[in-house]
Motif scaffolding. Structure first.
Motif, PDB file in Angstrom:
ATOM      1  N   ALA A  13       0.889  -1.170   0.000  1.00 48.76           N
ATOM      2  CA  ALA A  13       0.000   0.000   0.000  1.00 48.76           C
ATOM      3  C   ALA A  13       0.926   1.219   0.000  1.00 48.76           C
ATOM      4  O   ALA A  13       1.746   1.385   0.908  1.00 48.76           O
ATOM      5  CB  ALA A  13      -0.887  -0.028   1.231  1.00 48.76           C
ATOM      6  N   TYR A  15       2.769   4.716   0.228  1.00 41.96           N
ATOM      7  CA  TYR A  15       2.718   5.793   1.240  1.00 41.96           C
ATOM      8  C   TYR A  15       2.559   7.170   0.603  1.00 41.96           C
ATOM      9  O   TYR A  15       2.997   7.405  -0.530  1.00 41.96           O
ATOM     10  CB  TYR A  15       4.012   5.813   2.066  1.00 41.96           C
ATOM     11  N   SER A  49      -5.414   3.754   2.706  1.00 41.43           N
ATOM     12  CA  SER A  49      -5.171   4.294   4.053  1.00 41.43           C
ATOM     13  C   SER A  49      -3.727   4.746   4.181  1.00 41.43           C
ATOM     14  O   SER A  49      -3.448   5.863   4.655  1.00 41.43           O
ATOM     15  CB  SER A  49      -5.429   3.236   5.122  1.00 41.43           C
ATOM     16  N   SER A  50      -2.807   3.895   3.734  1.00 41.07           N
ATOM     17  CA  SER A  50      -1.382   4.217   3.839  1.00 41.07           C
ATOM     18  C   SER A  50      -1.009   5.417   2.974  1.00 41.07           C
ATOM     19  O   SER A  50      -0.011   6.084   3.232  1.00 41.07           O
ATOM     20  CB  SER A  50      -0.527   3.019   3.392  1.00 41.07           C
ATOM     21  N   GLU A  52      -2.769   7.961   2.902  1.00 39.83           N
ATOM     22  CA  GLU A  52      -3.387   9.099   3.606  1.00 39.83           C
ATOM     23  C   GLU A  52      -4.459   9.778   2.751  1.00 39.83           C
ATOM     24  O   GLU A  52      -4.650  10.997   2.817  1.00 39.83           O
ATOM     25  CB  GLU A  52      -2.310  10.105   4.060  1.00 39.83           C
ATOM     26  N   ASP A 193      -1.458  -7.227   8.028  1.00 41.40           N
ATOM     27  CA  ASP A 193      -0.107  -7.736   7.732  1.00 41.40           C
ATOM     28  C   ASP A 193       0.387  -8.722   8.791  1.00 41.40           C
ATOM     29  O   ASP A 193       1.200  -9.600   8.495  1.00 41.40           O
ATOM     30  CB  ASP A 193       0.887  -6.566   7.641  1.00 41.40           C
ATOM     31  N   GLY A 210       0.036  -2.184   4.508  1.00 37.31           N
ATOM     32  CA  GLY A 210       0.656  -0.911   4.829  1.00 37.31           C
ATOM     33  C   GLY A 210       2.090  -1.034   5.322  1.00 37.31           C
ATOM     34  O   GLY A 210       2.853  -0.075   5.234  1.00 37.31           O
ATOM     35  N   THR A 211       2.451  -2.221   5.859  1.00 40.14           N
ATOM     36  CA  THR A 211       3.831  -2.329   6.357  1.00 40.14           C
ATOM     37  C   THR A 211       4.755  -3.002   5.329  1.00 40.14           C
ATOM     38  O   THR A 211       5.959  -3.076   5.543  1.00 40.14           O
ATOM     39  CB  THR A 211       3.912  -3.098   7.701  1.00 40.14           C
ATOM     40  N   TYR A 256       2.681   5.256  10.321  1.00 45.06           N
ATOM     41  CA  TYR A 256       3.186   5.671   9.007  1.00 45.06           C
ATOM     42  C   TYR A 256       4.415   6.571   9.136  1.00 45.06           C
ATOM     43  O   TYR A 256       5.316   6.523   8.308  1.00 45.06           O
ATOM     44  CB  TYR A 256       2.094   6.376   8.184  1.00 45.06           C
ATOM     45  N   LYS A 260       8.061   5.919   7.644  1.00 45.05           N
ATOM     46  CA  LYS A 260       8.745   6.890   6.783  1.00 45.05           C
ATOM     47  C   LYS A 260      10.161   7.168   7.309  1.00 45.05           C
ATOM     48  O   LYS A 260      11.098   7.342   6.526  1.00 45.05           O
ATOM     49  CB  LYS A 260       7.925   8.177   6.690  1.00 45.05           C
TER      50      LYS A 260
END
Ligand SMILES: CC(=O)N[C@@H]([C@@H](O)[C@H](O)[C@H](O)CO)[C@@H](O)CC(=O)C(=O)O
Length: 304
Positions: A13, A15, A49-50, A52, A193, A210-211, A256, A260
């Protein structure tokens, strides 16, 4: 190869990528997309979602997708999450995504107001009708308040465009429930995940997470172990992944932002998160260091 094959595999996903002033950075979007292309993932899930998406306007979301497509379009599978608070904006994003040549659209149900299922169906079908693209239902009850029902699943599956569900609900059995009741071949993407391996064992064909973006090598290795029926190895990698995720979740700042910061250590700079997501604090930096070390160690262990 069936038409669903292009969705099967590891799909980070994507970022949100900002410059130092918090504006979308097209350059950083392209750099991140190329980083994933080099890692060998199957595709990218853009604007979820990831990404934003909830904190970005329509113009910004278009800019992100345009830059992803400019960098890696045609080289990997691109799924564009296009749901926005209003049907009107979602339809605009769906048309825009199709004009760029993405592979599929995905959408959460409408947010904020709890709407009846017929209104959720109408919201999703408006996006489908705006394009001829494959469509993926995004089931994430913990953030949207709506859990995909079997009746709704069956109704949605009557549309040819609907090819799968990105399932982020926590019960792993939902994966089988959806596959069993779809009435046709579909792709189910594992969402949580922390239970990727369990999800694959229960029938998920792929994963969107997301991860993944901070440790794509580990998810690729876990997926390969499943494909090779090396269940113990898959479990071992999953446990390492979970230790990393649980460590990241110890931070005061948003997950998140932790990821980052870890990416900076991996040579990729994409800015911070957009408020109201909380940024990492100076105390969180020791977690960032530790997580980076854990990822490096795991990569070394499996020579990835
Ligand atoms: C509730 C939530 O955010 N779930 C994440 C997971 O990838 C999640 O971040 C991960 O399992 C860590 O808890 C994804 O399912 C979301 C996702 O892929 C996306 O749309 O960005």
């Amino acid at each position: 190869m069936t038409k669903l094959e292009k969705y099967k595999g590891i799909i980070p996903a994507f970022y949100a990528c900002y410059d130092e002033n918090g504006n979308i950075s097209g350059e950083r979007v392209q750099e991140l997309a190329k980083f994933y292309l080099d890692k060998g993932v199957k595709g990218l899930y853009v604007g979820g979602s990831s990404g934003e998406c909830i904190y970005q306007n329509v113009t910004e979301r278009k800019e992100v997708l345009e830059n992803v497509m400019a960098a890696v379009g045609g080289k990997m599978t691109i799924i564009a999450h296009v749901a926005a608070p209003s049907t009107r904006d979602s339809v605009e994003l769906a048309k825009h995504a199709e004009s760029l040549g993405v592979d599929a659209l995905a959408a959460i149900p409408p947010i904020y107001f709890g709407l009846p299922e017929f209104a959720i169906r109408d919201y999703w079908t408006a996006m489908m009708n705006a394009s001829s693209l494959d469509f993926i239902i995004y089931n994430i009850p913990q953030t949207t308040g709506y859990a995909l029902s079997v009746n709704m699943l069956k109704e949605m599956m009557s549309f040819d465009q609907v090819i799968g569900v990105k399932n982020s609900s926590m019960p792993v059995q939902d994966i089988y429930l959806f596959k069993r009741n779809a009435g046709k071949e579909i792709v189910v993407f594992n969402g949580p995940d922390e239970q990727f391996v369990a999800g694959r064992i229960m029938g998920a064909d792929a994963g969107i997470g997301g991860t993944y973006g901070v440790m794509p090598e580990l998810f690729l290795a876990a997926n390969q172990a499943i494909e090779d029926s090396e269940i113990e190895k898959a479990q071992e990698i999953q446990i390492m992944i979970d230790d990393i995720i649980f460590k990241m979740l110890e931070a005061k700042g948003n997950l998140y932002d932790v990821m980052k910061a870890v990416l900076v250590k991996r040579g990729i700079t994409i800015g911070s998160v957009r408020a109201p997501l909380p940024r990492i604090t100076s105390e969180d930096m020791s977690i960032v260091e530790e997580v980076y070390g854990m990822i490096e160690l795991a990569i070394k262990k499996y020579s990835l």
